[in-house]
Write a protein that holds these residues in place. Sequence first.
Motif, PDB file in Angstrom:
ATOM      1  N   HIS A  69      -3.611  -2.287  -9.089  1.00  0.00           N
ATOM      2  CA  HIS A  69      -2.176  -2.418  -9.125  1.00  0.00           C
ATOM      3  C   HIS A  69      -1.760  -1.737  -7.634  1.00  0.00           C
ATOM      4  CE1 HIS A  69       2.330   0.013  -9.022  1.00  0.00           C
ATOM      5  NE2 HIS A  69       2.026  -1.366  -9.726  1.00  0.00           N
ATOM      6  N   ASN A  96       1.567  -0.963  -5.003  1.00  0.00           N
ATOM      7  CA  ASN A  96       2.744  -0.896  -4.834  1.00  0.00           C
ATOM      8  C   ASN A  96       3.029  -1.603  -3.954  1.00  0.00           C
ATOM      9  OD1 ASN A  96       5.367   0.779  -4.465  1.00  0.00           O
ATOM     10  ND2 ASN A  96       4.404   2.365  -5.629  1.00  0.00           N
ATOM     11  N   SER A 118       5.567   1.439  -1.178  1.00  0.00           N
ATOM     12  CA  SER A 118       5.497   3.150  -1.322  1.00  0.00           C
ATOM     13  C   SER A 118       5.490   3.520   0.185  1.00  0.00           C
ATOM     14  CB  SER A 118       3.925   3.081  -2.090  1.00  0.00           C
ATOM     15  OG  SER A 118       3.379   4.239  -1.297  1.00  0.00           O
ATOM     16  N   ARG A 119       5.883   4.786   0.706  1.00  0.00           N
ATOM     17  CA  ARG A 119       5.621   5.758   1.976  1.00  0.00           C
ATOM     18  C   ARG A 119       4.865   6.611   1.701  1.00  0.00           C
ATOM     19  NH1 ARG A 119      10.907   5.971   1.406  1.00  0.00           N
ATOM     20  NH2 ARG A 119      11.362   3.963   1.158  1.00  0.00           N
ATOM     21  N   GLN A 120       4.277   6.640  -0.036  1.00  0.00           N
ATOM     22  CA  GLN A 120       3.269   8.160  -0.154  1.00  0.00           C
ATOM     23  C   GLN A 120       2.195   7.378  -0.401  1.00  0.00           C
ATOM     24  OE1 GLN A 120       6.476   9.485  -3.119  1.00  0.00           O
ATOM     25  NE2 GLN A 120       5.167  11.153  -3.340  1.00  0.00           N
ATOM     26  N   PRO A 151       3.931   2.234 -13.615  1.00  0.00           N
ATOM     27  CA  PRO A 151       2.693   1.406 -13.695  1.00  0.00           C
ATOM     28  C   PRO A 151       1.282   2.345 -14.338  1.00  0.00           C
ATOM     29  CG  PRO A 151       3.592   1.674 -11.514  1.00  0.00           C
ATOM     30  CD  PRO A 151       4.743   1.958 -12.153  1.00  0.00           C
TER      31      PRO A 151
HETATM   32  C1  LIG Z   1       5.684   2.914  -5.165  1.00  0.00           C
HETATM   33  O1  LIG Z   1       5.328   4.300  -4.523  1.00  0.00           O
HETATM   34  C2  LIG Z   1       6.321   4.588  -4.535  1.00  0.00           C
HETATM   35  C3  LIG Z   1       5.606   6.870  -4.161  1.00  0.00           C
HETATM   36  O2  LIG Z   1       4.615   6.956  -4.056  1.00  0.00           O
HETATM   37  C4  LIG Z   1       6.939   5.270  -5.211  1.00  0.00           C
HETATM   38  O3  LIG Z   1       8.095   6.160  -5.452  1.00  0.00           O
HETATM   39  C5  LIG Z   1       7.677   4.055  -6.829  1.00  0.00           C
HETATM   40  O4  LIG Z   1       7.710   4.632  -7.785  1.00  0.00           O
HETATM   41  C6  LIG Z   1       6.366   2.878  -6.953  1.00  0.00           C
HETATM   42  N1  LIG Z   1       6.748   1.562  -7.339  1.00  0.00           N
HETATM   43  C7  LIG Z   1       6.291   1.606  -8.313  1.00  0.00           C
HETATM   44  C8  LIG Z   1       7.142   0.016  -9.349  1.00  0.00           C
HETATM   45  O5  LIG Z   1       5.073   1.910  -8.699  1.00  0.00           O
END
Ligand SMILES: *[C@@H]1O[C@H](CO)[C@@H](O)[C@H](O)[C@H]1NC(C)=O
Length: 396
Positions: free
Chosen positions: A30, A32, A35-37, A263
Amino acid sequence: MRSIIVIRLRTLLAIVCSYNQTQIFCFQFHVNESSRQTSGDSLQVFGKASRTLSWWCFNPGLAMEEFLKLGVRSIILTSGTLSPLDSLAMELNLEFPVRLENPHVISQDQIWVGVVPVGPSGHPLNSSYRTRETVKYKQELGTVIVNFARIVPDGLLVFFPSYSMMDKCIDYWKNRNHEHSVDDSTIWQRMCKHKQPVIEPRQSSNFPNAIEDYAAKLRDPSTSGAIFFAVCRGKVSEGLDFADRAGRAVIVTGMPFSTPTDPKVRLKREYLDKQAKPSNKNPKALTGEEWYVQQAARAVNQAVGRVIRHRHDYGAIIYCDERFVWPNYQSQMSYWLKPYIKCYSKYGEVVQTLTRFFRDKVCVDPKEMDSNEIALHRLQTNVCRRRFYLTRLPQQ
Ligand SMILES: *[C@@H]1O[C@H](CO)[C@@H](O)[C@H](O)[C@H]1NC(C)=O
Ligand SMILES: *[C@@H]1O[C@H](CO)[C@@H](O)[C@H](O)[C@H]1NC(C)=O
Ligand SMILES: *[C@@H]1O[C@H](CO)[C@@H](O)[C@H](O)[C@H]1NC(C)=O
């Protein structure tokens, strides 16, 4: 930076290559995009937009295989919320030749379990996403809780499916009067007349204070107890002892389904659906939907398990959602609870039987005062011991 990525990719490739073809189908990639974390199980790729590449295993059986490879001879799995055992054994890909599901040590007169599908005005209690935002629903649920706060002595726990649902209901109760109410107090004020409120904080670090507050309010002789508003899968719902006075009843306001668009949830469901296809050799395999309901049901079982904590304890478990009448929900409830569950079609009957249940319990043995103090003390020390762990839990 680039070298770190290369090394990480190489490690990942090495891990990927260590699995054979059957096993590799248990994993899903997957990405993402925004993402910042960083989290422990994901790999960050630095570029213009930050991306997180995850490689998730959706078959816990693989981890159990690792155990077996180590030559482990016996695996004992024990918990109050493992059922249904068949699908659990299948997920873990172990046979579990010895299985045991026990009834509870308490007797029938120590527990009241009921499904309450409608409130006092006859409006259905249905916390499905279609109805839970309506004024009528929040009002009916509020009135029901006011009633139970009056009937149930001492500690009352109320579990919501999520923090956002809890906030919305409480906001509504604080700001609106009941439309048919003669006095002009809000629903919240009417709840507080019977019990002093404590709300589960989102921040784990504030949780020990919330427990202290709850215990103090229960000890306060000027009121008739306290009410703890909390969420399923939260800190109150897992592992704490609300014995005796600390918890005389638990109200579940709905099934805590996880976000279907998450996800991890989406991919796990897809994975299971692929496994459960008729072409597959295992006809008993869990479908994505079955797993999804099961996860929510386990969280409910976990939450309702807070109140009856020892042989002489007693309490009530109140399911305030009409969907708990459904057989596929009831079949997921803890084994020990099943013989006691009653579905009430009339709200009046709920009030009547519950009132009688607690009235009959008033004349208990004189040692009860001690055991109550012990229960509160244990709840507090329990939290102190768990403080380290609690502050590390991810926030919902
Ligand atoms: C992507 O990562 C961010 C930070 O970890 C999270 O807040 C967000 O929900 C994620 N988005 C998806 C579609 O998983
Ligand atoms: C893959 O490994 C599993 C156990 O680790 C084994 O049962 C299976 O037969 C293997 N499959 C192939 C195609 O080698
Ligand atoms: C509760 O609401 C859902 C979704 O709106 C609906 O499908 C369901 O039929 C309702 N109640 C019951 C008891 O089924």
